[in-house]
Design an enzyme around this catalytic site. Sequence first.
Site, short mmCIF file in Angstrom:
data_model
loop_
_atom_site.label_atom_id
_atom_site.label_comp_id
_atom_site.label_asym_id
_atom_site.label_seq_id
_atom_site.Cartn_x
_atom_site.Cartn_y
_atom_site.Cartn_z
N HIS A 215 0.84 -1.21 0.00
CA HIS A 215 0.00 0.00 0.00
C HIS A 215 0.86 1.26 0.00
O HIS A 215 1.86 1.34 0.73
CB HIS A 215 -1.03 0.00 1.13
CG HIS A 215 -0.48 0.02 2.52
ND1 HIS A 215 -0.16 1.18 3.17
CD2 HIS A 215 -0.21 -0.98 3.40
CE1 HIS A 215 0.28 0.89 4.39
NE2 HIS A 215 0.27 -0.41 4.55
N ASP B 63 6.15 0.42 6.57
CA ASP B 63 4.68 0.29 6.47
C ASP B 63 4.14 1.42 5.61
O ASP B 63 3.71 2.45 6.13
CB ASP B 63 4.07 0.32 7.88
CG ASP B 63 2.59 0.01 7.87
OD1 ASP B 63 2.08 -0.50 6.87
OD2 ASP B 63 1.94 0.30 8.89
N GLU C 137 -4.93 1.82 2.73
CA GLU C 137 -4.95 0.62 3.56
C GLU C 137 -5.17 0.99 5.02
O GLU C 137 -5.86 0.29 5.75
CB GLU C 137 -3.63 -0.16 3.43
CG GLU C 137 -3.63 -1.55 4.05
CD GLU C 137 -3.18 -1.59 5.52
OE1 GLU C 137 -3.37 -2.61 6.16
OE2 GLU C 137 -2.64 -0.58 6.02
N GLU C 138 -4.55 2.10 5.44
CA GLU C 138 -4.49 2.40 6.88
C GLU C 138 -5.84 2.73 7.49
O GLU C 138 -6.08 2.39 8.66
CB GLU C 138 -3.50 3.55 7.14
CG GLU C 138 -2.03 3.20 6.83
CD GLU C 138 -1.47 2.11 7.74
OE1 GLU C 138 -2.20 1.54 8.56
OE2 GLU C 138 -0.27 1.80 7.59
N ASP D 73 3.28 -6.55 3.31
CA ASP D 73 2.94 -5.47 4.24
C ASP D 73 3.14 -5.91 5.69
O ASP D 73 2.28 -5.71 6.54
CB ASP D 73 1.50 -4.99 4.01
CG ASP D 73 1.15 -3.80 4.90
OD1 ASP D 73 2.08 -3.11 5.35
OD2 ASP D 73 -0.05 -3.58 5.16
N HIS E 80 3.23 2.28 12.92
CA HIS E 80 2.35 3.45 13.11
C HIS E 80 2.95 4.50 14.05
O HIS E 80 2.22 5.12 14.82
CB HIS E 80 0.97 3.02 13.62
CG HIS E 80 0.23 2.13 12.68
ND1 HIS E 80 -1.01 1.61 12.97
CD2 HIS E 80 0.54 1.66 11.44
CE1 HIS E 80 -1.43 0.86 11.95
NE2 HIS E 80 -0.50 0.87 11.02
#
Lengths: 466, 466
Positions: free
Chosen positions: B282, B294, B328-329, B358, B429
């Site tokens: 992503h 990520d 995606e997130e 991912d 994140h």
Amino acid sequence: MMKRLLYLLVFSISLLITSNATAGENEPPAWIDEYRETAEKLIEAALEPENMDFMWERLAWLTDYYPYRLSGSEMLEDAIEWMHDNMIEDGFDEVYKQEVMVPHWVRNEESLVFHGPWSRELRMIGLGSSVGTPPEGIRAEIMVVGSFEEFEERSHEAEGKIVVWNVPFTTYGETVQYRVRGASVASRAGAVASLLRSVTQFSMQTPHTGNIRYDDDGDPIPFAAITLEDAELMQRFQDRGEHMEVHLTMGAEMLPDALSHNVIGELTGSEKPEEIVVIGGHIDSWDIGHGVMDDAGGVIATWEAVRLMKELGLQPKRTIRVVGWTNEENGVMGGRAYRDMVMEDGSFENHQLAYEIDFGVFEPLGFGFTGSDEAFALLEPIMELTAPTGAVTLREGSSGTVDIGPLMREGMPGMGIDTNTERYFWYHHTDADTLDKLDKEDVAKIIAATAVMIYIVADMEQRLPW
Amino acid sequence: MMKRLLYLLVFSISLLITSNATAGENEPPAWIDEYRETAEKLIEAALEPENMDFMWERLAWLTDYYPYRLSGSEMLEDAIEWMHDNMIEDGFDEVYKQEVMVPHWVRNEESLVFHGPWSRELRMIGLGSSVGTPPEGIRAEIMVVGSFEEFEERSHEAEGKIVVWNVPFTTYGETVQYRVRGASVASRAGAVASLLRSVTQFSMQTPHTGNIRYDDDGDPIPFAAITLEDAELMQRFQDRGEHMEVHLTMGAEMLPDALSHNVIGELTGSEKPEEIVVIGGHIDSWDIGHGVMDDAGGVIATWEAVRLMKELGLQPKRTIRVVGWTNEENGVMGGRAYRDMVMEDGSFENHQLAYEIDFGVFEPLGFGFTGSDEAFALLEPIMELTAPTGAVTLREGSSGTVDIGPLMREGMPGMGIDTNTERYFWYHHTDADTLDKLDKEDVAKIIAATAVMIYIVADMEQRLPW
């Protein structure tokens, strides 16, 4: 995979052979036997669940209620008072405070905004003793350099710029030179401020503070740390020819010296009370993080080592003096004041040993000693008795002994504990220096090792030759 | 010490025996031999210094120039455009963008101030999709709980308070439930806001964001993450009976959906161009850190795997389609839109495999596969050819495959790569998800493993049975 396993196998065997070879190499002297039982008792007590809970809550209490113990702050003096009162409650024979005047630097508001291909506020931390910027801050182009040598070659470019020291960590002693001297070197070439890649091997966008020094020549310019991540980012942008500016704002200022204290508790010696083993750590910390490994852990570990002796009814021949030194981080005025005190009252020569813990209270590995060869030879057999804690080696040269440095420079034997410092510089002088970074049992082992070593040194017949 | 070494020795020997036993257990099928030379070429090319430099600079460029690729942002669309243009430059046969409407959540200003035994601003990060607070913020007493079960018992205390979920990390799947559901559970009991201990095993005062969900019943309340360190501190203060309040201010808001894009590049198949192997990662990220592991790493690794095939003049029988999925997130609208597209244009059934990276581009260990047993048996022999990259095991069940989830739920076989994810959740994140966390050679190995696996799957005679 196979190759790696073979290596592992060969490595294991070679370690087995080595450790077999060294075991039983030296026969311990007879006097060591007197301490075998006491050492076992001390280790057992330190690792006893109730004592472990007690010391852990003591460490948590100190760092939860008084986390930001920067010299000149009320919180530091409250922590000192708390330690003083608790040593009285523990039943130490003498508990007192020594007045010490300390530098009083305050951070105030600070920020850093990056203006390059995009703009964003970056993580930063002002370095200790740095001057501030004007209230509106300083905005200037940045110039990234990787070493003093590179800066030398490019110093004609520095005029009016903010110099970024992007120096990867090698050893602390080497890399910290950029923190100590970076601002003055940049200033002499006309830079208006400077930024430092934080002194660490690993970062999670973690800026590290620490003290700096301004040389007498050249204007003092504002100096702050940025993260490893952002230093490398700036380097890559510079390598691609991007124009970058930063806007640095620091409210830092140096106020008049403030009154602080070394806090001292004694267990009086049974036969030679005038002879002293001084042990401790520093009670002050930076104003970020909770100063747990740096150095509440060292203070608590030395203090608890003596509390355990009291609990077990052990009274060595010499006096053990536990000191929480003040102002290690930005002045070492506590360590100097202690030296001055014992020089003046004539007790300096009566010190058997100075011992400090200030390199993290991680898994103990051994001790480092600075002193005469004769003293080294006297101390070495003690390792057999500290070995169950993991502290198995005595090596020459002590680490984490800044507060006792002034004593050692006058010839007093000094000792520090060696621990597994793999992650020490990850947390050092950051807001990640918190309780969760320590392991309760490792701290208990540090206490056990310290208690055994210090009890024996305080009780042994021999004076350690200086 | 001796005991530990003996264990090490026995462990090494047992591993050696085991790995000898498994080697040569299965004879590979004959068709695998056709690919032996090609696999070696691809691996060699991926690890060739010039290619490694190229892919590393590509990864650095994407994440240096477009670090904050949150859905709805201009920076995300710029990154998508950049990828689009570079795939054209690489000579991909077809390069295009698919329009996708995505949620547009913005963080704005946010802060958290702690008022307990002392007051201080704490690190925090608002959780994705959270509502904001009133402009003046919310100040209320906090209530710390360690589990849904504990909250259930104490829910009568929650009225008017800010509920702090202090839940230690077990597995991501388990612990993340508190992030997803925590606000709604707290709200139903009358809480005015909620704070989450960040979902991680290790922290350096690092708050972790991530998406949340509000249930239909109950008011949506503001929800932010705090650090592991501060959650544990609050727990200790609560255990000691301290009164604590926090002042939470969040400017977060959900704007109308925005236009974004999946970005797609194809290498057309030589014999069965209508059959498709879809691979990718992503392109969107959170608005903190640089979204390197990520998931810029997954995007670059799949893209580079195909670029290498082109460079070597390799054209498999089937078409390989590289997708940078959007959103995606906080929505997975890119993955859903891709599924809808291939369902509508009738090409869904023509997909041979969906493959996503991912879960970090760390050292490769193997692959995870979700599909029929027959397909699994067909794929397993390929591991012999990816083994030089470190990817040695094929296991059932894929990880890091959220964007291809909508395809897999319709029955398409799906695959992800397994890597050494030891530190994955340290950075996940957070603003520490940056280039320095990756190892260049590990990423090159991921590219090599992907290139070999995907080339063979796209070229093999057999269709993978669904």
